[in-house]
Design a protein around this motif. Structure first.
Motif, mmCIF file in Angstrom:
data_model
loop_
_atom_site.group_PDB
_atom_site.id
_atom_site.type_symbol
_atom_site.label_atom_id
_atom_site.label_comp_id
_atom_site.label_asym_id
_atom_site.label_seq_id
_atom_site.Cartn_x
_atom_site.Cartn_y
_atom_site.Cartn_z
ATOM 1 N N MET A 13 9.349 22.904 2.313
ATOM 2 C CA MET A 13 9.039 21.639 1.623
ATOM 3 C C MET A 13 8.777 21.905 0.138
ATOM 4 O O MET A 13 8.711 23.036 -0.297
ATOM 5 N N SER A 14 8.592 20.867 -0.608
ATOM 6 C CA SER A 14 8.401 21.003 -2.059
ATOM 7 C C SER A 14 7.085 21.699 -2.345
ATOM 8 O O SER A 14 6.032 21.117 -2.170
ATOM 9 N N LYS A 15 7.181 22.971 -2.762
ATOM 10 C CA LYS A 15 5.966 23.766 -2.857
ATOM 11 C C LYS A 15 5.295 23.648 -4.225
ATOM 12 O O LYS A 15 4.097 23.801 -4.355
ATOM 13 N N SER A 16 6.109 23.355 -5.248
ATOM 14 C CA SER A 16 5.578 23.403 -6.602
ATOM 15 C C SER A 16 4.639 22.236 -6.914
ATOM 16 O O SER A 16 3.826 22.311 -7.823
ATOM 17 N N ILE A 17 4.758 21.163 -6.131
ATOM 18 C CA ILE A 17 3.963 19.967 -6.455
ATOM 19 C C ILE A 17 2.502 20.181 -6.052
ATOM 20 O O ILE A 17 2.221 20.625 -4.935
ATOM 21 N N PRO A 18 1.576 19.885 -6.939
ATOM 22 C CA PRO A 18 0.164 20.052 -6.608
ATOM 23 C C PRO A 18 -0.244 19.121 -5.463
ATOM 24 O O PRO A 18 0.333 18.060 -5.287
ATOM 25 N N SER A 19 -1.238 19.555 -4.698
ATOM 26 C CA SER A 19 -1.554 18.842 -3.474
ATOM 27 C C SER A 19 -2.535 17.689 -3.685
ATOM 28 O O SER A 19 -3.538 17.585 -3.017
ATOM 29 N N GLN A 20 -2.239 16.838 -4.643
ATOM 30 C CA GLN A 20 -3.011 15.604 -4.813
ATOM 31 C C GLN A 20 -2.401 14.570 -3.872
ATOM 32 O O GLN A 20 -1.199 14.302 -3.937
ATOM 33 N N PRO A 21 -3.198 14.024 -2.912
ATOM 34 C CA PRO A 21 -2.565 13.106 -1.957
ATOM 35 C C PRO A 21 -1.993 11.868 -2.667
ATOM 36 O O PRO A 21 -2.637 11.297 -3.543
ATOM 37 N N ILE A 22 -0.780 11.503 -2.278
ATOM 38 C CA ILE A 22 -0.178 10.308 -2.863
ATOM 39 C C ILE A 22 -0.761 9.074 -2.194
ATOM 40 O O ILE A 22 -0.876 8.013 -2.780
ATOM 41 N N LEU A 23 -1.146 9.240 -0.923
ATOM 42 C CA LEU A 23 -1.747 8.128 -0.191
ATOM 43 C C LEU A 23 -3.006 8.622 0.500
ATOM 44 O O LEU A 23 -3.002 9.652 1.156
ATOM 45 N N GLN A 24 -4.076 7.874 0.283
ATOM 46 C CA GLN A 24 -5.319 8.223 0.958
ATOM 47 C C GLN A 24 -5.905 6.970 1.582
ATOM 48 O O GLN A 24 -6.181 5.996 0.885
ATOM 49 N N VAL A 25 -6.062 7.012 2.885
ATOM 50 C CA VAL A 25 -6.569 5.854 3.610
ATOM 51 C C VAL A 25 -7.989 6.172 4.065
ATOM 52 O O VAL A 25 -8.227 7.223 4.649
ATOM 53 N N GLU A 26 -8.916 5.275 3.744
ATOM 54 C CA GLU A 26 -10.308 5.517 4.131
ATOM 55 C C GLU A 26 -10.854 4.346 4.921
ATOM 56 O O GLU A 26 -10.837 3.208 4.459
ATOM 57 N N ASN A 27 -11.352 4.654 6.114
ATOM 58 C CA ASN A 27 -12.023 3.677 6.977
ATOM 59 C C ASN A 27 -11.235 2.382 7.133
ATOM 60 O O ASN A 27 -11.798 1.285 7.079
ATOM 61 N N LEU A 28 -9.958 2.499 7.298
ATOM 62 C CA LEU A 28 -9.114 1.310 7.422
ATOM 63 C C LEU A 28 -9.371 0.601 8.755
ATOM 64 O O LEU A 28 -9.379 1.218 9.811
ATOM 65 N N LYS A 29 -9.611 -0.717 8.629
ATOM 66 C CA LYS A 29 -9.749 -1.540 9.838
ATOM 67 C C LYS A 29 -8.811 -2.725 9.710
ATOM 68 O O LYS A 29 -8.773 -3.371 8.666
ATOM 69 N N ILE A 30 -8.030 -2.985 10.743
ATOM 70 C CA ILE A 30 -7.203 -4.189 10.758
ATOM 71 C C ILE A 30 -7.484 -4.913 12.067
ATOM 72 O O ILE A 30 -7.138 -4.427 13.155
ATOM 73 N N TYR A 31 -8.173 -6.040 11.948
ATOM 74 C CA TYR A 31 -8.498 -6.837 13.138
ATOM 75 C C TYR A 31 -7.688 -8.120 13.088
ATOM 76 O O TYR A 31 -7.518 -8.714 12.026
ATOM 77 N N PHE A 32 -7.207 -8.548 14.243
ATOM 78 C CA PHE A 32 -6.538 -9.846 14.312
ATOM 79 C C PHE A 32 -7.428 -10.807 15.081
ATOM 80 O O PHE A 32 -7.832 -10.497 16.205
ATOM 81 N N PRO A 33 -7.737 -11.946 14.472
ATOM 82 C CA PRO A 33 -8.581 -12.905 15.190
ATOM 83 C C PRO A 33 -7.812 -13.551 16.347
ATOM 84 O O PRO A 33 -6.607 -13.752 16.262
ATOM 85 N N ILE A 34 -8.528 -13.829 17.435
ATOM 86 C CA ILE A 34 -7.932 -14.593 18.528
ATOM 87 C C ILE A 34 -8.495 -15.998 18.422
ATOM 88 O O ILE A 34 -9.712 -16.190 18.494
ATOM 89 N N ARG A 35 -7.649 -16.964 18.226
ATOM 90 C CA ARG A 35 -8.108 -18.346 18.052
ATOM 91 C C ARG A 35 -7.724 -19.173 19.268
ATOM 92 O O ARG A 35 -6.670 -19.015 19.845
ATOM 93 N N ARG A 36 -8.628 -20.058 19.640
ATOM 94 C CA ARG A 36 -8.358 -20.933 20.778
ATOM 95 C C ARG A 36 -8.686 -22.370 20.389
ATOM 96 O O ARG A 36 -9.446 -22.607 19.468
ATOM 97 N N GLY A 37 -8.095 -23.299 21.131
ATOM 98 C CA GLY A 37 -8.493 -24.693 21.030
ATOM 99 C C GLY A 37 -7.942 -25.405 19.813
ATOM 100 O O GLY A 37 -7.244 -24.836 18.976
ATOM 101 N N PHE A 38 -8.274 -26.686 19.739
ATOM 102 C CA PHE A 38 -7.700 -27.561 18.730
ATOM 103 C C PHE A 38 -8.091 -27.148 17.324
ATOM 104 O O PHE A 38 -7.289 -27.185 16.399
#
Lengths: 332, 288, 334
Positions: free
Chosen positions: C1-26
């Motif tokens: 893999m590309s070895k020369s590139i410094p190891s600064q993360p291009i993407l860093q995800v921290e404590n990601l939460k994705i909740y979908f609400p469940i909705r009912r009724g009118f």
């Protein structure tokens, strides 16, 4: 071990007649299944592996499909002598040969409970009271490892998961005392860990009920783990057949070898470059003469262009291959 | 055909369309005759629809008057031809305007969920609960008994079918991956609506459009017959039925012929619409 | 893999939460929520591939699409090149939009059936709000088709005239048209025939090398992920249960779920496969609507203790960049 053939398919031909030409989905296919054996029919989508099995049970939609010839020998009779909608065929589809499909959910009627559907099937194949049929059904559900079977009988299909429904279908086969189960991509729609459960279940049936099983799949891994013998299909024809060990350890046909080399494997170096099979499977309309694999093949000779290679036996074991290649080239 | 504009699928479209049987072919001929007689009316006949010849009242069919004359000596064949013109104009105008409004409302309601969607769809539902004939009657009286007035009144009754269809299509289409893909490459929402969602609604829209042409002709004739549509002496088919009705026993052709015209054209549009639906359905196209 | 590139993360995800609400009724009252992604953290270095593996409903696809903001994260931070894009508005995210692309699972649903290949690529090229001459667009399309190894004659084709593999290549070309840096590959080969899968995998690897791309590779097929990824994160019911160097997944899996998953994946090596011990899990993946308390895996785990029912174990480093979330690691490894 005495090997009795419970099913023998000889020179089966099934075609679909479309506006753009005849599609030879199954072209002169022969295979057999021994008692208590698991065989795998392997191939990519459109190679005719499913149509072959649908033909065995005469479930081909006609028109456009038509079984053009061949013999399907089961319990001493040729199934093709029966009309698709005859009483005999109907009896065989339940009690003789059961089929499990890829999409388990669509194989059950959503408006009836599991119990209603199970008892109905049981009662059409065995003469017994509704009560007895219910008991047989519960026993079958328990046999396939469904907890709270009594409770589950009252469930509707949508209240169950895909793996659970797949078990219910297997239970149907057990309850009807089917001699053969044809499982068409039984695990493709399921999660990996559920796949393992379903396959282990099928495996246990072989020992417990002396069932014989045909697994139709594109997954070579399943083949490695569960099947005794393998038939590899390509463009409507069987191109290699033999014991699983022979096929996987010493594949002969370039297509079989290609299939094995193009999938990554956990046991090997992860940096190995995959060797894909070039191109795509051919369309089955108006196939040119000669070997159907030649446009993708890496070792074509003059013979491949004009003549379809017939299946020939190689080596001391029952290893058959349809390829013009000589041994030296193949082993290289 | 509408799926992609290329020769092979167009051929297949034609094959399925005409493979639907003799009824579709006859219907298509009826529609073609209808359209041509409407367009070529001035050429096909030496008379005008309004000129009276009081010496020739209730004349029987003859070489001079192909279908005879009516109660004040107007040439009946000429009036039928011009009646076709009015039917065609009213049905086209009303369907196009209903289509434009209905499609826009459907796109908005389907793509932008929330308040706008709820309001649009509730209004459409409310309108559906009113019988469309009565609705158009009242509207027709308010707007006026002219041809544009009729077109507007009849068109409003046809809006819900467009809106509901587009709304349903967009609701299911917008979850397709290619919509997400378009958003991810930075495409604007308006363009996604117009470039991706709308074109994929075309096939069913053509079917609805064809059928609504037929319905519009029927409603227009009905309103004219009831006296709340286009008014006499304009030679609308509905007007002609209502006038001829008085002489039903002596001269039945005066009421029956325009009635028959309405029936034939409306049925033809519906049959062609059915045929189109089958021919435009890609799932059927491969099989037939 | 590309070895020369410094190891600064291009993407860093921290404590990601994705909740979908469940909705009912009118009134659409919220009666519950689906915790599709529940507090996960990971990072990807530039030019590397992180494989996200798990069974259906484990939240792997939601994670991938959440990072692209197709789904709105409930909470947590998504640092792309150091900037948190989790809460950005549509206008704010515009400069980053084209740098983050997606390759879809379904090669049939991801292309508009009414657009030719040329139209699809033109759209992707021209939406960058800059001027393009017709000649520039044509040259760019040719370059893209070459990059994905499609014949130039394909540009007039419509999706239904192409095979699954060809469509997938068009999908990749569309992503490349935006000059992306990070591509989320959402099950890019699982809908393809076995013999085609290898073509696409090799293409993705090649493109990664030549263009310095970073992949978040989401898949259920462990063997594919093993082959293409540098780091593998195993997800179960919205949580990452194990994160490790790809080489370790077969050599040294630690979490009981990873072990079961690994054992369930058949291997085409006949000699090894027939000797292998199989762990067959009981039951099925619970629905994320009422996920079990504590460790989500405990109802199916052979080693579960009372602690497992009460507390979710933390993802803990065990050396060599290997992290596991399990209370009973000692018993499991013995």
């Amino acid at each position: 071990m005495e090997q009795r053939r419970v099913l023998e398919v000889k020179n089966l031909k099934t075609s679909f007649f479309t506006p753009t030409g005849e599609v030879k989905a199954v072209d002169d296919v022969s295979y057999h299944l021994h008692e208590q054996e698991i065989i795998a029919i392997v191939g990519e989508s459109g190679c005719g592996k499913s149509v072959t099995q649908m033909s065995v049970l005469q479930l081909i939609q006609s028109p456009p499909g038509k079984i053009l010839g061949g013999q399907i020998l089961f319990e001493g009779k040729n199934l093709l002598d029966y009309a698709p909608k005859s009483q005999e065929m109907r009896r065989i589809r339940g009690a003789g040969i059961a089929m499990i499909f890829q999409e388990p959910m669509t194989s059950l009627n959503p408006v009836y409970t599991i119990g209603e559907q199970l008892t109905e099937v049981i009662r059409t194949h065995t003469k017994c009271s509704r009560k007895d049929a219910w008991q047989i059904g519960v026993a079958a559900l328990e046999a396939v490892g469904i907890p709270d079977a009594q409770e589950r009988m009252r469930n509707y299909p949508f209240q169950m998961s895909g793996g659970m429904v797949q078990r219910v279908l297997t239970a149907t086969a057990i309850a009807c005392r089917s001699k053969i189960i044809i499982a068409d991509e039984p695990t493709t729609a399921l999660d990996v860990t559920t796949q393992a459960q379903v396959m282990e279940l099928l495996l246990s049936l072989v020992e417990k009920y002396k069932t014989s099983i045909i697994v139709v799949t594109h997954n070579l891994g399943l083949v490695t783990r569960y099947s005794h013998r393998v038939y590899v299909m390509y463009a409507g024809k069987i191109i290699e057949a033999g014991a699983t060990e022979d096929i996987l350890m010493h594949p002969w046909h370039p297509y079989t070898r290609g299939l094995l080399e193009c999938v990554p494997n956990l046991t090997e170096d992860k940096e190995r470059e995959l060797v894909p099979i070039q191109g795509a499977p051919p369309r089955l309309q108006n196939l040119p003469p000669g070997c159907a694999f030649k446009p993708r093949c890496t070792c074509v000779s003059g013979l491949c262009r004009d003549e379809f290679p017939t299946l020939r036996r190689i080596g001391p074991n029952e290893h058959w291959v349809a390829c013009h290649l000589d041994a030296e080239v193949s082993q290289a | 055909m509408m799926q992609n504009f290329n020769a092979e699928s167009f051929k297949q479209f034609l094959r399925v369309f005409f493979g639907r049987g003799i009824l579709v072919q006859i219907s298509l001929v009826i529609i073609l005759i209808f359209v041509f007689s409407a367009l070529l009316a001035p050429i096909l006949t030496p008379y005008t629809p309004l000129e009276q010849d009081l010496t020739q009242m209730f004349a029987n069919p003859s070489a001079a008057h192909l279908l005879g004359t009516d109660n004040i000596g107007r040439d009946f064949f000429t009036r039928l031809l011009y009646g076709a013109q009015i039917s065609l104009v009213v049905s086209l105008l009303s369907s196009v305007w209903a289509g434009v409004v209905g499609i826009i409302l459907g796109l908005i309601a389907g793509y932008f969920e929330g308040l706008a969607s709820s309001i649009i769809m509730r209004v459409i539902d409310a309108q559906l609960s009113i019988p469309s004939l009565i609705f158009s009657m009242v509207l027709g009286m308010v707007i006026g008994q002219s041809i544009p007035g009729m077109a507007i009144a009849i068109g409003i009754g046809a809006i819900p079918s467009y809106t509901r269809m587009v709304y349903g299509m967009v609701l299911s289409l917008k979850h397709n991956d290619y919509i997400t893909a378009a958003a991810l490459v930075g495409q604007s929402e308006t363009k996604i609506l117009l470039k991706h969602l709308l074109p994929n609604c075309f096939a069913p829209l053509i079917v609805i459009f064809t059928m609504s042409l037929g319905t519009a002709i029927m409603v227009e004739a009905g309103l004219a017959y009831l006296g709340v549509g286009i008014a006499a002496p304009t030679p609308a088919w509905g007007v002609m039925v209502s006038e001829g009705y008085k002489y039903l026993t002596q001269h039945p052709r005066l009421a029956i012929l325009p009635g028959l015209c309405v029936m034939l054209v409306v049925v033809a549009f519906n049959i062609v619409g059915d045929g189109l639906r089958d021919a435009l359905d890609p799932r059927l196209r491969g099989k037939l | 893999m590309s070895k020369s590139i410094p190891s600064q993360p291009i993407l860093q995800v921290e404590n990601l939460k994705i909740y979908f609400p469940i909705r009912r009724g009118f009134w659409g009252k919220q009666v519950g929520e689906v915790k599709a992604v529940d507090d996960i953290s990971f990072a990807i270095e530039k030019g590397k591939t992180l494989g996200l593996v798990g069974e259906s409903g484990c939240g792997k696809t939601t994670t991938g699409k959440g990072i692209l903001r197709v789904y709105q994260p409930t909470s947590g931070r998504i640092y792309y090149k150091g900037t948190d894009i989790a809460e950005m508005s549509k206008a704010q995210i515009r400069p980053f939009r084209r740098q983050l692309q997606l390759i879809f699972q379904d090669p049939y649903g991801s292309l508009d059936p009414r657009q030719s290949v040329q139209a699809i690529l033109t759209e992707a090229i021209t939406t960058d709000r800059q001027r393009h001459s017709a000649a520039q667009i044509k040259a760019r399309i040719e370059e893209l088709l070459q990059a994905v190894e499609l014949d130039l004659s394909m540009s007039d084709r419509y999706p239904h005239e192409m095979s699954g593999g060809q469509r997938q290549r068009v999908g990749i070309a569309r992503a490349l048209a935006c000059d992306p840096e990070l591509i989320v590959c959402d099950e890019p080969v699982s809908a393809l025939d076995v013999s085609i899968q290898a073509q696409i995998i090799n293409l993705l690897k090649k493109l990664q090398h030549s263009r310095g791309l970073t992949y978040l590779f989401v898949a259920h097929d462990l063997t594919v992920v093993y082959h293409i990824a540098d780091v593998i994160a195993v997800m179960y019911l919205g949580k990452i249960v194990e994160l490790m160097d790809a080489k370790d997944i077969y050599a040294n899996p630690l979490h009981p779920y990873t072990k079961a998953l690994l054992s369930a994946v058949p291997i085409t090596d006949y000699a090894v496969e027939r000797q292998r011990k199989r762990i067959i899990l009981k039951g099925e993946v619970p629905s994320p609507i009422n996920a079990p308390a504590g460790c989500p895996f405990h109802p199916r785990c052979r080693f579960a203790t009372e602690t497992c029912q009460q507390a979710m174990p933390k993802l803990t480093a065990v050396g060599g960049g290997h992290q596991v979330a399990c209370h009973n690691l000692k018993q499991v490894t013995d």
